[in-house]
Design a protein around this motif. Structure first.
Motif, PDB file in Angstrom:
ATOM      1  N   LEU A 164      31.135 -33.329  47.884  1.00  0.00           N
ATOM      2  CA  LEU A 164      31.207 -32.041  47.538  1.00  0.00           C
ATOM      3  C   LEU A 164      32.564 -31.833  46.598  1.00  0.00           C
ATOM      4  N   SER A 165      32.526 -30.960  45.482  1.00  0.00           N
ATOM      5  CA  SER A 165      34.055 -30.902  44.960  1.00  0.00           C
ATOM      6  C   SER A 165      34.561 -29.522  45.685  1.00  0.00           C
ATOM      7  N   GLY A 166      35.690 -29.494  45.581  1.00  0.00           N
ATOM      8  CA  GLY A 166      36.579 -28.137  46.125  1.00  0.00           C
ATOM      9  C   GLY A 166      36.148 -26.922  45.745  1.00  0.00           C
ATOM     10  N   ASP A 167      35.950 -26.980  44.391  1.00  0.00           N
ATOM     11  CA  ASP A 167      35.268 -25.446  43.864  1.00  0.00           C
ATOM     12  C   ASP A 167      34.027 -25.112  44.680  1.00  0.00           C
ATOM     13  N   ASP A 168      33.158 -26.061  44.812  1.00  0.00           N
ATOM     14  CA  ASP A 168      31.869 -25.775  45.483  1.00  0.00           C
ATOM     15  C   ASP A 168      32.106 -25.549  46.844  1.00  0.00           C
ATOM     16  N   LEU A 169      32.946 -25.939  47.498  1.00  0.00           N
ATOM     17  CA  LEU A 169      33.274 -25.536  49.172  1.00  0.00           C
ATOM     18  C   LEU A 169      33.942 -24.390  49.090  1.00  0.00           C
ATOM     19  N   SER A 170      34.699 -24.012  48.096  1.00  0.00           N
ATOM     20  CA  SER A 170      35.358 -22.668  48.129  1.00  0.00           C
ATOM     21  C   SER A 170      34.352 -21.689  47.898  1.00  0.00           C
ATOM     22  N   TYR A 171      33.339 -22.021  46.957  1.00  0.00           N
ATOM     23  CA  TYR A 171      32.363 -20.981  46.701  1.00  0.00           C
ATOM     24  C   TYR A 171      31.554 -20.675  47.947  1.00  0.00           C
ATOM     25  N   ALA A 172      31.061 -21.834  48.713  1.00  0.00           N
ATOM     26  CA  ALA A 172      30.384 -21.608  49.699  1.00  0.00           C
ATOM     27  C   ALA A 172      31.095 -21.022  50.883  1.00  0.00           C
ATOM     28  N   GLU A 173      32.183 -21.158  51.210  1.00  0.00           N
ATOM     29  CA  GLU A 173      33.086 -20.275  52.311  1.00  0.00           C
ATOM     30  C   GLU A 173      32.960 -18.813  51.795  1.00  0.00           C
ATOM     31  N   ALA A 174      33.255 -18.454  50.666  1.00  0.00           N
ATOM     32  CA  ALA A 174      33.210 -17.038  50.147  1.00  0.00           C
ATOM     33  C   ALA A 174      31.725 -16.459  50.303  1.00  0.00           C
ATOM     34  N   TYR A 175      30.761 -17.130  49.717  1.00  0.00           N
ATOM     35  CA  TYR A 175      29.495 -16.498  49.819  1.00  0.00           C
ATOM     36  C   TYR A 175      29.039 -16.345  51.455  1.00  0.00           C
ATOM     37  N   LEU A 176      29.291 -17.218  52.248  1.00  0.00           N
ATOM     38  CA  LEU A 176      28.940 -17.217  53.419  1.00  0.00           C
ATOM     39  C   LEU A 176      29.555 -16.172  54.424  1.00  0.00           C
ATOM     40  N   ASN A 177      31.010 -15.907  53.966  1.00  0.00           N
ATOM     41  CA  ASN A 177      31.863 -15.151  54.620  1.00  0.00           C
ATOM     42  C   ASN A 177      31.275 -13.683  54.284  1.00  0.00           C
ATOM     43  N   GLU A 178      30.766 -13.464  53.258  1.00  0.00           N
ATOM     44  CA  GLU A 178      30.274 -12.299  52.728  1.00  0.00           C
ATOM     45  C   GLU A 178      29.171 -11.655  53.292  1.00  0.00           C
ATOM     46  N   ASN A 179      28.134 -12.726  53.339  1.00  0.00           N
ATOM     47  CA  ASN A 179      26.670 -12.503  53.814  1.00  0.00           C
ATOM     48  C   ASN A 179      26.358 -12.737  55.124  1.00  0.00           C
ATOM     49  N   ASP A 181      27.383 -13.617  59.517  1.00  0.00           N
ATOM     50  CA  ASP A 181      28.491 -13.424  60.737  1.00  0.00           C
ATOM     51  C   ASP A 181      28.658 -15.089  60.862  1.00  0.00           C
ATOM     52  N   ARG A 182      29.906 -15.641  60.875  1.00  0.00           N
ATOM     53  CA  ARG A 182      30.129 -17.105  60.681  1.00  0.00           C
ATOM     54  C   ARG A 182      30.161 -17.561  62.391  1.00  0.00           C
ATOM     55  N   ASN A 183      29.804 -16.636  63.139  1.00  0.00           N
ATOM     56  CA  ASN A 183      30.110 -16.928  64.622  1.00  0.00           C
ATOM     57  C   ASN A 183      28.614 -17.174  65.122  1.00  0.00           C
ATOM     58  N   ARG A 184      27.565 -17.013  64.173  1.00  0.00           N
ATOM     59  CA  ARG A 184      26.236 -17.203  64.681  1.00  0.00           C
ATOM     60  C   ARG A 184      25.536 -18.197  63.756  1.00  0.00           C
ATOM     61  N   LEU A 185      24.308 -18.677  64.544  1.00  0.00           N
ATOM     62  CA  LEU A 185      23.832 -19.708  63.878  1.00  0.00           C
ATOM     63  C   LEU A 185      22.949 -19.449  62.455  1.00  0.00           C
ATOM     64  N   ILE A 186      23.202 -20.290  61.702  1.00  0.00           N
ATOM     65  CA  ILE A 186      22.406 -19.935  60.103  1.00  0.00           C
ATOM     66  C   ILE A 186      21.330 -20.951  59.808  1.00  0.00           C
ATOM     67  N   VAL A 187      20.390 -20.336  59.716  1.00  0.00           N
ATOM     68  CA  VAL A 187      18.930 -21.415  59.354  1.00  0.00           C
ATOM     69  C   VAL A 187      18.798 -21.393  57.964  1.00  0.00           C
ATOM     70  N   ALA A 188      18.669 -22.527  57.339  1.00  0.00           N
ATOM     71  CA  ALA A 188      18.376 -22.535  55.812  1.00  0.00           C
ATOM     72  C   ALA A 188      16.711 -22.686  55.822  1.00  0.00           C
ATOM     73  N   ILE A 189      15.984 -22.045  54.854  1.00  0.00           N
ATOM     74  CA  ILE A 189      14.806 -22.196  54.693  1.00  0.00           C
ATOM     75  C   ILE A 189      14.615 -22.550  53.310  1.00  0.00           C
ATOM     76  N   HIS A 190      13.844 -23.893  52.914  1.00  0.00           N
ATOM     77  CA  HIS A 190      13.493 -24.367  51.636  1.00  0.00           C
ATOM     78  C   HIS A 190      12.077 -24.497  51.610  1.00  0.00           C
ATOM     79  N   PRO A 191      11.389 -23.652  50.945  1.00  0.00           N
ATOM     80  CA  PRO A 191       9.882 -23.664  50.543  1.00  0.00           C
ATOM     81  C   PRO A 191       9.411 -24.335  49.690  1.00  0.00           C
ATOM     82  N   GLY A 192      10.241 -24.973  48.848  1.00  0.00           N
ATOM     83  CA  GLY A 192       9.605 -25.593  47.719  1.00  0.00           C
ATOM     84  C   GLY A 192       9.776 -27.050  47.348  1.00  0.00           C
ATOM     85  N   SER A 193       9.490 -27.591  46.314  1.00  0.00           N
ATOM     86  CA  SER A 193       9.885 -29.085  46.126  1.00  0.00           C
ATOM     87  C   SER A 193       9.421 -29.287  44.463  1.00  0.00           C
ATOM     88  N   ASN A 194      10.033 -30.414  43.879  1.00  0.00           N
ATOM     89  CA  ASN A 194       9.834 -30.631  42.693  1.00  0.00           C
ATOM     90  C   ASN A 194       8.172 -29.856  42.186  1.00  0.00           C
TER      91      ASN A 194
END
Length: 344
Positions: A164-179, A181-194
């Motif tokens: 990962l690049s530093g810019d991408d990590l910074s973006y991720a931190e900002a996005y998750l902090n805004e959306n 609660d970082r003290n609770r578990l986060i579940v990513a769902i990806h419903p697709g494929s190529n």
């Protein structure tokens, strides 16, 4: 083969998931031979994202199957003398080999299913019942001094990576902090494929039902629906019917950085599940026509959920006479129970 300052060309025609399945091999070789550099010819541009920032990556060339593009790349490749050129495992031999006879390379390596190409200097018969990671490692062992697979696979250095690049990590931190609660578990769902493998997708209503059950069982869990350009319809539908956060129209590097901060990934057979494997998430992958022996996420705690059908997997069959009943038979209740059992 002398390793100091060697350059090896890797021709990779598969997608993102298969490139990530190759990274444990590259990481291990680089740890053993830190002077080596890999150049790549890649046919699906997004596949290069995991290796852009890797220390072992030299030049990356992109091509399509258009002959004009192929010969343009070949002209550029011929300016470098390669100690070896390798076609990643599972590729139809004639496709990758378009390049090989026209390059300045000492050793040509690939696997084969039928008759091996006569100008392969090192070759292995393709084994459909082993991971692409193991198959690619075996190809490198035909010309490099490397430990046997059953030894190297136990090492910490032998694991998938997404640099990962530093810019991408910074973006991720900002996005998750805004959306979230970082003290609770986060579940990513990806419903697709190529889009080429759309028949591997679990039905979007199944994801809605599964998320509903998980929210009742685990009220503190937070969910993030992730969809790329090929699966926006599914992503929009699931987000609308569950009210969960929805990530769309986001560059892959930033998606990977966000996934790296999540705790669980639930997906169908797709590249994002492989991204999750790079960061140690608990992964639950729903398989149908795909072959998990070759393409399951390369992680010990990755859970494959499938129903056994005599005709599955059928991913390599040219004619498919069903509507993926092997995938439709996997119910939300079944997936919920598997997740519940493993989380307990």
């Amino acid at each position: 083969m002398r390793m100091a300052d060697e350059r090896i060309l890797i021709i990779h025609t598969w997608g993102l998931g298969d490139l990530i399945l190759l990274t444990p091999v590259l990481e291990a070789i680089f740890a053993i031979h830190p002077d080596i550099r890999f150049d790549f010819v890649i046919f699906q541009k997004a596949s290069a994202e995991p290796i852009y920032c890797a220390a072992y990556t030299g030049k990356i060339f992109f091509s399509s199957w258009n002959l004009k593009d192929i010969f343009s790349v070949i002209r550029r490749l011929r300016k470098t003398r390669y100690s070896a050129s390798l076609i990643t495992s599972g590729v139809t031999a004639w496709k990758g080999s378009i390049f090989l006879r026209m390059l300045n390379t000492d050793i040509i390596i690939g696997d084969f299913s039928g008759i091996p190409l006569p100008y392969y200097t090192r070759k292995l018969r393709f084994k459909p019942d082993i991971s692409r990671t193991e198959a690619n490692y075996n190809l490198f062992r035909t010309f490099m001094d490397l430990p046997e697979y059953h030894h190297i696979v136990q090492k910490d250095l032998f694991k998938p990576a997404f640099h990962l690049s530093g810019d991408d990590l910074s973006y991720a931190e900002a996005y998750l902090n805004e959306n979230f609660d970082r003290n609770r578990l986060i579940v990513a769902i990806h419903p697709g494929s190529n889009i080429k493998f759309k028949y591997r997708r679990w039905d979007k209503d199944n994801f809605v039902a599964l998320i509903s059950s998980l929210k009742q069982e685990y009220p503190l869990w937070q969910f993030l629906i992730i969809a790329g350009p090929d699966e926006e319809e599914e992503g929009n539908y699931i987000a609308l019917h569950t009210g969960e956060k929805y990530l769309e129209k986001t560059p892959l590097g930033k998606i990977a950085a966000i996934i790296s901060k999540c705790n669980i990934m639930i997906n169908t057979d797709s590249g994002l599940g492989h991204i999750a494997s790079c960061f140690g998430l608990r992964i639950f992958t729903i398989f149908g026509p795909g072959d998990e022996r070759q393409t399951a996420p390369f992680l010990n705690n990755a859970i494959v959920i499938r129903d056994k059908f005599p005709c599955a997997p059928c991913v390599n069959k040219p004619v498919r006479k069903c509507a993926a009943e092997c995938l439709k038979s996997v119910t939300p209740a079944r997936v919920f129970e598997v997740i519940k059992d493993h989380m307990s």
